[in-house]
Scaffold this motif. Sequence first.
Motif, PDB file in Angstrom:
ATOM      1  N   GLY A  28      31.877  68.947  18.315  1.00 35.40           N
ATOM      2  CA  GLY A  28      32.896  69.489  17.422  1.00 35.40           C
ATOM      3  C   GLY A  28      33.767  68.413  16.815  1.00 35.40           C
ATOM      4  N   VAL A  29      34.095  67.397  17.601  1.00 37.24           N
ATOM      5  CA  VAL A  29      34.900  66.292  17.077  1.00 37.24           C
ATOM      6  C   VAL A  29      34.128  65.536  16.001  1.00 37.24           C
ATOM      7  N   ALA A  30      32.852  65.344  16.204  1.00 35.94           N
ATOM      8  CA  ALA A  30      32.046  64.659  15.193  1.00 35.94           C
ATOM      9  C   ALA A  30      32.070  65.436  13.876  1.00 35.94           C
ATOM     10  N   PHE A  31      31.998  66.762  13.957  1.00 39.31           N
ATOM     11  CA  PHE A  31      32.050  67.577  12.745  1.00 39.31           C
ATOM     12  C   PHE A  31      33.430  67.471  12.089  1.00 39.31           C
ATOM     13  N   TRP A  32      34.483  67.420  12.898  1.00 45.34           N
ATOM     14  CA  TRP A  32      35.845  67.217  12.366  1.00 45.34           C
ATOM     15  C   TRP A  32      35.924  65.875  11.626  1.00 45.34           C
ATOM     16  N   ASN A  33      35.339  64.851  12.231  1.00 41.78           N
ATOM     17  CA  ASN A  33      35.359  63.528  11.603  1.00 41.78           C
ATOM     18  C   ASN A  33      34.574  63.522  10.298  1.00 41.78           C
ATOM     19  N   LEU A  34      33.495  64.305  10.230  1.00 37.94           N
ATOM     20  CA  LEU A  34      32.755  64.409   8.982  1.00 37.94           C
ATOM     21  C   LEU A  34      33.584  65.080   7.892  1.00 37.94           C
ATOM     22  N   HIS A  35      34.433  66.015   8.265  1.00 40.22           N
ATOM     23  CA  HIS A  35      35.369  66.584   7.292  1.00 40.22           C
ATOM     24  C   HIS A  35      36.307  65.511   6.745  1.00 40.22           C
ATOM     25  N   ALA A  36      36.773  64.613   7.622  1.00 47.16           N
ATOM     26  CA  ALA A  36      37.640  63.524   7.175  1.00 47.16           C
ATOM     27  C   ALA A  36      36.890  62.592   6.226  1.00 47.16           C
ATOM     28  N   ASN A  95      37.507  58.342  17.497  1.00 49.22           N
ATOM     29  CA  ASN A  95      38.321  58.279  16.287  1.00 49.22           C
ATOM     30  C   ASN A  95      37.426  58.059  15.076  1.00 49.22           C
ATOM     31  N   THR A  96      37.923  58.379  13.877  1.00 45.50           N
ATOM     32  CA  THR A  96      37.085  58.213  12.692  1.00 45.50           C
ATOM     33  C   THR A  96      36.736  56.748  12.451  1.00 45.50           C
ATOM     34  N   GLY A 128      35.966  55.093   8.777  1.00 44.78           N
ATOM     35  CA  GLY A 128      37.296  54.610   8.422  1.00 44.78           C
ATOM     36  C   GLY A 128      37.323  53.652   7.243  1.00 44.78           C
ATOM     37  N   HIS A 129      36.215  52.958   6.963  1.00 44.88           N
ATOM     38  CA  HIS A 129      36.187  52.111   5.778  1.00 44.88           C
ATOM     39  C   HIS A 129      36.365  52.953   4.512  1.00 44.88           C
ATOM     40  N   PHE A 130      35.699  54.102   4.469  1.00 46.58           N
ATOM     41  CA  PHE A 130      35.835  54.992   3.318  1.00 46.58           C
ATOM     42  C   PHE A 130      37.238  55.582   3.253  1.00 46.58           C
ATOM     43  N   GLU A 131      37.769  55.972   4.409  1.00 45.51           N
ATOM     44  CA  GLU A 131      39.113  56.543   4.438  1.00 45.51           C
ATOM     45  C   GLU A 131      40.150  55.556   3.911  1.00 45.51           C
ATOM     46  N   ALA A 139      34.308  63.483   4.366  1.00 46.22           N
ATOM     47  CA  ALA A 139      34.110  64.249   3.136  1.00 46.22           C
ATOM     48  C   ALA A 139      35.366  64.218   2.267  1.00 46.22           C
ATOM     49  N   GLN A 140      36.525  64.346   2.894  1.00 51.96           N
ATOM     50  CA  GLN A 140      37.788  64.280   2.155  1.00 51.96           C
ATOM     51  C   GLN A 140      37.918  62.939   1.449  1.00 51.96           C
ATOM     52  N   ALA A 141      37.568  61.870   2.142  1.00 51.74           N
ATOM     53  CA  ALA A 141      37.668  60.541   1.550  1.00 51.74           C
ATOM     54  C   ALA A 141      36.700  60.362   0.391  1.00 51.74           C
ATOM     55  N   MET A 142      35.565  61.039   0.435  1.00 53.27           N
ATOM     56  CA  MET A 142      34.536  60.862  -0.580  1.00 53.27           C
ATOM     57  C   MET A 142      34.661  61.812  -1.765  1.00 53.27           C
TER      58      MET A 142
END
Length: 507
Positions: A307-315, A263-264, A198-201, A317-320
């Motif tokens: 699966g949730v962890a992979f979803w959070n990694l997508h979030a 949560n992320t 969440g810091h990156f987001e 990745a989006q931030a980065m």
Amino acid sequence: MQAAPLPVLDRPDTSPAGLRWRNRYAALGPAFHTRLAAQALPQPHWVAVSGSTARLLGWPSDWAERPDWRALEVLSGGADWAGSEPLATVYSGHQFGVWAGQLGDGRALLLGEIDTPDGPMELQLKGGGRTPYSRMGDGRAVLRSSIREFLCSEAMHFLGIPTTRALAVVGSPLPVRRETIETAAVVTRVAPSFVRFGHFEHFAHHGLPAELRALADFVIEHHYPACRDAANPYAALLEAVARRTAALMADWQAVGFCHGVMNTDNLSILGLTIDYGPFGFLDGFDPGHVCNHSDHQGRYAYARQPGVAFWNLHALAQAMLPLIAMGDEVTEATGELALAAIEPYKAVFADAMATRLRSKLGLATARDDDGALADDWLKLMAAERADHTITWRRLAQWSPAEPQAVRDLFLDRPAFDAWAGRYAQRLAAEGRVEAERRLQMDRANPKYVLRNHLCENAIRAAQGGDFGETQRLLKVLERPFDEQPEHSAYAEFPPGWAQTLEVSCSS
């Protein structure tokens, strides 16, 4: 947007010998945090301390009682150690899959970072009062949740699972309202870093590319230095985080741990287990188990965690994406590079899970059909809600000549016998010494985990003024793979009343 700072309190400080402060996160600047002091708990008292975490920090065994340290005052928020730079960090995140906007340390305060024999470690108070990021909250933690976090942080460490650590719990008679009126407490947490996805987001969402880059450079410099020389350091960082997260998820699944609120903003950039709230260890094995009473849709059910962890990694990745673009415009190719960086998560998790299951089954070699053998065992356990910890532990003592200790856990004896026949053939194919196989399994399958009812017993005793059970339980959890016959009661099946226990986001 930076929240308005709260007033800094006039407070005493002290300088314990040997505390050398670095405070590297504080040096990032005001866009990353708000400096403020904790709010003191009235009439503080010690509830529990971890000797293991104190040793990690290189502290003397009597640190909590040394007058010159004034540790009780400092860790209850009533004083500062000279050299510390207390602050609350700002972050954002997705909560239950929905963008929640700005969040931040609403009830946590980073005291600072100190040198230790294991490298720099951050000290953080959880429950030290309101911060600019508390939103509508009071910034406090209660005794119940603090004991839960303290015990589980240490239990996870001794299970060999990456985690933040817990140094101490300080209690107070200060009333705090949750579902009911409870008493306040502060838990002191320890980690190399408390930076979250969440810091990156936060900086990405608010269009702050310079701060986003500064954060990523900080994390690379201090925690992922191998990424510095990569062709794209930020894609390399994302991949490294994905790999650590995958290994962590395999650790959770193997031991039957449910986090409850993935949560992320509750995922660590270092691949640590962080933020113990409505967690739980499985009793009866149920892949669909939801440990968080507040998770009405079952988003964070046990089987969904990878699966949730992979979803959070997508979030993440989006931030980065602006970083991975390396100063250029974010294009479709940038997105493909980011997706490629997190793709190894799938294989790393699958391999790590297979390795852990082989170890739990006592297999020293790998065969193509091991996956089916493990899957069918888990299906057999799930069909009868066999106790996750006890069933795995008893399997180490199983043999064709002595099957009863495990067999008696299953009503469908023919189904168990069919699987056990395949298992016997698999073990025979390895030709291992039986004692070696059992030793391996006992090192992979804990006898003692922090079941909810054990934690509840410690909490109820502490609420009545008896803190001894918390320390006793901690000592048992520090040796989860040992037999400890004198403490066998802690390894028994959960009592009937444990079925009525509920934990939520306030836990």
